[in-house]
Design an enzyme around this catalytic site. Structure first.
Site, PDB file in Angstrom:
ATOM      1  N   ARG A 411     -40.388   7.297   0.759  1.00  0.00           N
ATOM      2  CA  ARG A 411     -40.429   6.166  -0.139  1.00  0.00           C
ATOM      3  C   ARG A 411     -41.793   5.813  -0.377  1.00  0.00           C
ATOM      4  O   ARG A 411     -42.870   6.353   0.465  1.00  0.00           O
ATOM      5  CB  ARG A 411     -39.501   4.988   0.280  1.00  0.00           C
ATOM      6  N   ASN A 447     -38.853  12.657   1.445  1.00  0.00           N
ATOM      7  CA  ASN A 447     -37.376  11.958   0.931  1.00  0.00           C
ATOM      8  C   ASN A 447     -37.635  10.663   0.157  1.00  0.00           C
ATOM      9  O   ASN A 447     -38.408   9.921   0.527  1.00  0.00           O
ATOM     10  CB  ASN A 447     -36.740  11.585   2.198  1.00  0.00           C
ATOM     11  N   GLU A 448     -37.088  10.706  -1.118  1.00  0.00           N
ATOM     12  CA  GLU A 448     -36.908   9.692  -2.086  1.00  0.00           C
ATOM     13  C   GLU A 448     -38.346   9.184  -2.076  1.00  0.00           C
ATOM     14  O   GLU A 448     -38.747   7.807  -2.327  1.00  0.00           O
ATOM     15  CB  GLU A 448     -36.046   8.565  -1.263  1.00  0.00           C
ATOM     16  N   ILE A 449     -39.284   9.918  -2.595  1.00  0.00           N
ATOM     17  CA  ILE A 449     -40.635   9.685  -2.399  1.00  0.00           C
ATOM     18  C   ILE A 449     -41.193   9.012  -3.571  1.00  0.00           C
ATOM     19  O   ILE A 449     -42.311   8.109  -3.141  1.00  0.00           O
ATOM     20  CB  ILE A 449     -41.650  10.777  -2.402  1.00  0.00           C
ATOM     21  N   ARG A 487     -35.930  16.058  -0.750  1.00  0.00           N
ATOM     22  CA  ARG A 487     -34.608  15.616  -1.254  1.00  0.00           C
ATOM     23  C   ARG A 487     -34.926  14.232  -2.204  1.00  0.00           C
ATOM     24  O   ARG A 487     -35.925  13.606  -2.061  1.00  0.00           O
ATOM     25  CB  ARG A 487     -33.782  14.859   0.016  1.00  0.00           C
TER      26      ARG A 487
END
Length: 847
Positions: A411, A447-449, A487
């Site tokens: 994130r 992930n979910e960057i 992802r």
């Protein structure tokens, strides 16, 4: 006393690993033993974790042989001292030093206590030691979260920014030989948006020296790093290449490289003369014919040693590394292949934390986690969302667990130049330090960057995508032999080698009955597709006879993708009570699909163990992500047995559910599910058979092992036996159920009872009762435990179902562990509507 507790903890954690190994053919009864050992390990020191005393505070004399290292974990002192860095002199006024042993975090318990927030500040570590012999001394920190400065004898000698990776620091410039040396280490986990992961990530960022520290004594010329690649592997032959980097004062020397098999037999040995000014050497070893291949079923490891020989042929420095010969590939639309054969990746996830110690886990605890996964039948682990302790990778190599190793870009979007510098340096450090582990097959770049950007515009595709491409190129340059992955960043699906979209069928969106259609579509959209993250939260002990089905709930969103913001979204996650019955059914359905889907590469359930998170204060268990198959101590929930019924090779049967001992229903009784992996099973009620059923693998639910049970009013005894195809009894389980015809009445009262666990430890149980004295299984109010008077101690702040002072009741029950004090004590429970109930505890007996 604390030292004794520490000794007990280590012995229990080591025993846990041995028990898990012993349990491989005895899953059902051993799961209980594993849970008890894990509980004891936690109870040994519940509130301070590994922050126990070291013997003495004076100078410690340390002796390290040339070219060797020694553990440097003992005899530290720690202070909550927010001295303005780098002004170490301000520490002269600090008087509240406490003895600790590493690993250590100041967030061992405050992350999951009832108070919002957790300590995000500076901690100082101090150690005084002497060395009696000269040499090149260097510290190796396996990790320090998150910003570190190191002082020796009043001089700042180095610093490091970023957590979860190791780093080294030379001590030579200010080290005194034969005299006391004072080492000070400042560590901060302050809010810093220029260091990944984002503060908006769904896990706590524990501060401290959270892993082992080592003291190395190096020769003047030494081996810095040896990177091993196996560029060509087949069943017929294996090629091995070694790239060696050397450091220090260059001297005439040779390198001796030897490859041994698992039995210790030297297969090949090459001696190479280093060129003048030699800082690097590239060595191609002779081909190994008919190699033993590494796989989850047979994790065969060779050992490669690199030895530096001086001009006289004397060994002055050496390193040894595991070698696993294997080859792997993702075939478009066909799945994952290992050593030329399709392998369905049966995966889960792991966060690095445990009840009572936070991220400061011992090596035995790390290994116990990995061993418990392996015993379940897992062959694939996503390390979420950061590189983990070196013991985790060693365990994966030895146990046969394929790893997805993830950069902690979780994130927050993309930052500026300093953020980029930190991120690229951490990626390089992660790949280089973990390069030689054959278990790693995927480098995840995040992930979910794009979520919840910490920087203006930092979540825009025009900003993120070019940078993701840069990281992909960097990873490929460092290691061209493994896959990159990511992802839930859809614009980057074509950048990386392997991609996972977000599919949360039946939890954050849609119904679990949509899972097959969802992954079929993803397989077409993304040829190299693995499904990371699926699951459901479950509040241990909460059950229902009528959970939502595969059709989902009325009026929920149809998409199975996770909504960025659940506010205003109708979903099971937001609008259900998180009962274990639904979670077990969801996983059962998912597995029935994934185990039979042609060409599917595999998936990873989220997550193996409950873990702490700052983002979920209103969960039934506050500040805990409750999607685990086991709790934060490793004790299984029902969903654990669903996975075991598909994956475990150890014969077992489990009646669902041992945390559901009181049930209501019609006179004709209720259905009961049994999870077994045996050929057939027979269920009996009060000594009378209800019939034998053959298990049909993949049939929903419970492989067809479902019985209509005509319970009697009152106590009932259920027993199940599992049989082989030939009729041999292989497994058994039993369960006592109190059954009431009808429905529970209204809440009449809540009662507290105290169970003596021995040695001054008690379990306090709260039970909601109706006017007939029956349990009100529909009562789920939030309960608040406290010590009203006396000096007893709640064993709270553990983030477990009997280790939290605030917790929602589950089917009318809540529990907490308590340590008796020197005085009589009163324990109180309140809810919003229950104005207070009490139980008296006697003082702890004098010893």
């Amino acid at each position: 006393m604390k030292g004794k507790m520490h000794h007990l903890r280590n012995r229990l954690a080591s025993l846990l690993v041995k028990v898990i190994d012993f349990c491989s053919p005895r899953l059902t009864r051993c799961v209980v033993v594993v849970g008890l050992i894990s509980l004891c390990a936690c109870l040994a020191e519940p509130t301070v974790g590994r922050n126990h005393a070291s013997a003495g505070t004076g100078p410690v004399e340390i002796s390290v042989a040339w070219g060797e290292r020694t553990n440097f974990n003992d005899h530290w002192r720690y202070a909550h001292a927010n001295a303005p860095s780098p002004n170490a002199k301000a520490l002269a006024t600090v008087t509240q030093w406490q003895p600790v042993t590493l690993p250590h975090t100041w967030n061992a318990t405050d992350t999951v206590d009832p108070t919002p927030g957790y300590r995000r500040a500076t901690g100082w570590y101090q150690k005084t030691f002497t060395v009696s012999e000269a040499g090149h001394y260097r510290l190796h920190f396996e990790a320090a979260n998150m910003e570190t400065q190191i002082y020796l004898n009043g001089h700042m000698i180095g610093e490091h920014v970023g957590g979860y990776v190791g780093f080294k620091q030379s001590l030579n410039k200010h080290l005194k030989v034969g005299e006391p040396n004072t080492l000070l280490v400042s560590v901060s986990n302050r809010y810093n948006p220029d260091v990944i992961p984002s503060q908006k990530a769904d896990f706590f960022i524990h501060g401290g020296l959270t892993r082992d520290v080592w003291l190395e004594r190096l020769p003047d010329y030494f081996i810095e790093r040896a990177l091993i690649t196996t560029p060509v592997v087949s069943k017929a032959e294996a090629h091995t290449h070694v790239a060696v980097q050397l450091a220090g004062k260059v001297q005439p020397a040779d390198l001796l490289v030897t490859l041994k098999n698992a039995e210790g037999e030297a297969l090949v040995s090459e001696q190479v003369l280093l060129p003048a000014g030699g800082r690097e050497a590239n060595i191609q070893l002779p081909v190994i014919e008919s190699p033993q291949l590494w796989s989850p079923a047979s994790p065969y490891l060779y050992t490669l040693s690199v030895t530096l020989l001086d001009a006289d042929g004397v060994a002055v420095h050496s390193q040894s590394h595991p070698v696993g010969f294997r080859w792997f590939e993702m075939r478009d639309g066909e799945g994952f292949f290992l050593n030329g054969e399709r392998l369905l990746l049966r995966g889960t996830h792991r966060h690095e934390e445990h009840a009572g110690v936070g991220a400061a886990m011992s090596n035995a605890q790390h290994r116990a986690d990995m061993a418990q996964m392996k015993a379940l039948g897992v062959n694939f682990v996503r390390l979420a969302h950061y590189p983990q302790d070196p013991e985790v990778y060693r365990a994966a190599d030895e146990l046969g667990l394929i790893l997805w190793d993830e950069l902690p870009w979780c994130r927050g979007g993309k930052g500026g130049a300093l953020w980029e510098q930190n991120t690229e340096r951490l990626l390089e450090a992660q790949i280089l330090q973990n390069y030689n582990h054959p278990s790693i097959m995927f480098w995840s770049l995040g992930n979910e960057i794009y979520w919840e950007s910490d920087f203006p515009g930092g979540g825009e595709d025009s900003i993120i995508l070019p940078y993701l491409e840069k990281l992909h190129s960097k990873a490929k340059k460092l290691d061209p032999h493994r896959y990159t992955a990511i992802r839930k960043y859809y614009p980057g699906a074509q950048t990386v080698d392997v991609f996972s979209p977000s599919i949360w069928a039946g939890w954050y969106g849609g119904a679990y009955g949509q899972y097959q259609a969802a992954i079929s579509k993803a397989m077409k959209d993304y040829p190299r597709f693995l499904h990371m993250e699926y699951g459901a939260s479950s509040h241990r002990g909460r059950h229902t006879e009528q959970p939502y089905t595969e059709a989902g709930m009325p009026n929920e969103q149809l998409s199975v993708a996770e909504a960025m913001n659940q506010a205003g979204v109708t979903s099971i996650a937001r609008d259900s009570d998180w009962n274990e019955t639904y979670a077990a059914n969801l996983f059962d359905w998912h597995l029935s699909v994934s185990e039979s889907q042609q060409g599917f590469g595999g998936n990873a359930q989220w997550a193996f163990k409950d873990f702490g998170t700052p983002l979920r204060p209103e969960n039934p268990l506050p500040y805990v992500n409750q999607k685990g198959l086991v709790d934060r101590q490793g004790r299984p929930k029902d969903a654990y047995y669903v996975f075991a019924s598909y994956w475990s090779e150890s014969p077992f049967c489990y009646i669902a559910s041992h945390t559901w001992p009181v049930r209501y229903g019609p006179p004709e009784g209720r259905e009961v599910k049994v999870y077994c992996n045996t050929h057939s099973a027979e269920l009996t009620l009060n000594g009378k058979t209800l019939g034998k059923k053959q298990r049909t693998y993949g049939q929903y639910p419970a492989h067809g092992l479902v019985w209509q049970v005509p319970f009697n009013e009152g106590e009932n005894q259920l027993q199940v036996a599992g049989f082989s195809r030939e009729g041999e009894r292989l497994a058994a389980d039993s369960l006592q159920v109190k059954y009431h015809i009808g429905v529970p009445g209204k809440l009449e009262r809540v009662v507290l009872t105290a169970l003596d666990l021995g040695e001054g430890n008690w379990q306090i149980d709260a039970e909601a009762l109706d006017e007939k004295g029956r349990r009100v299984v529909t009562f789920s109010d939030r309960a608040y435990f406290s010590v009203l008077n006396g000096d007893a101690t709640l064993w709270a702040d553990q983030g477990t179902y009997d280790g939290a002072s605030i917790i929602e009741m589950a089917n009318g029950v809540a529990s907490i562990k308590v340590r008796a004090g020197r005085l009589p004590s009163t324990i109180e429970l309140r809810t919003q509507d229950v104005k207070g109930v009490f139980v008296q505890l006697p003082p702890q007996a004098a010893r």
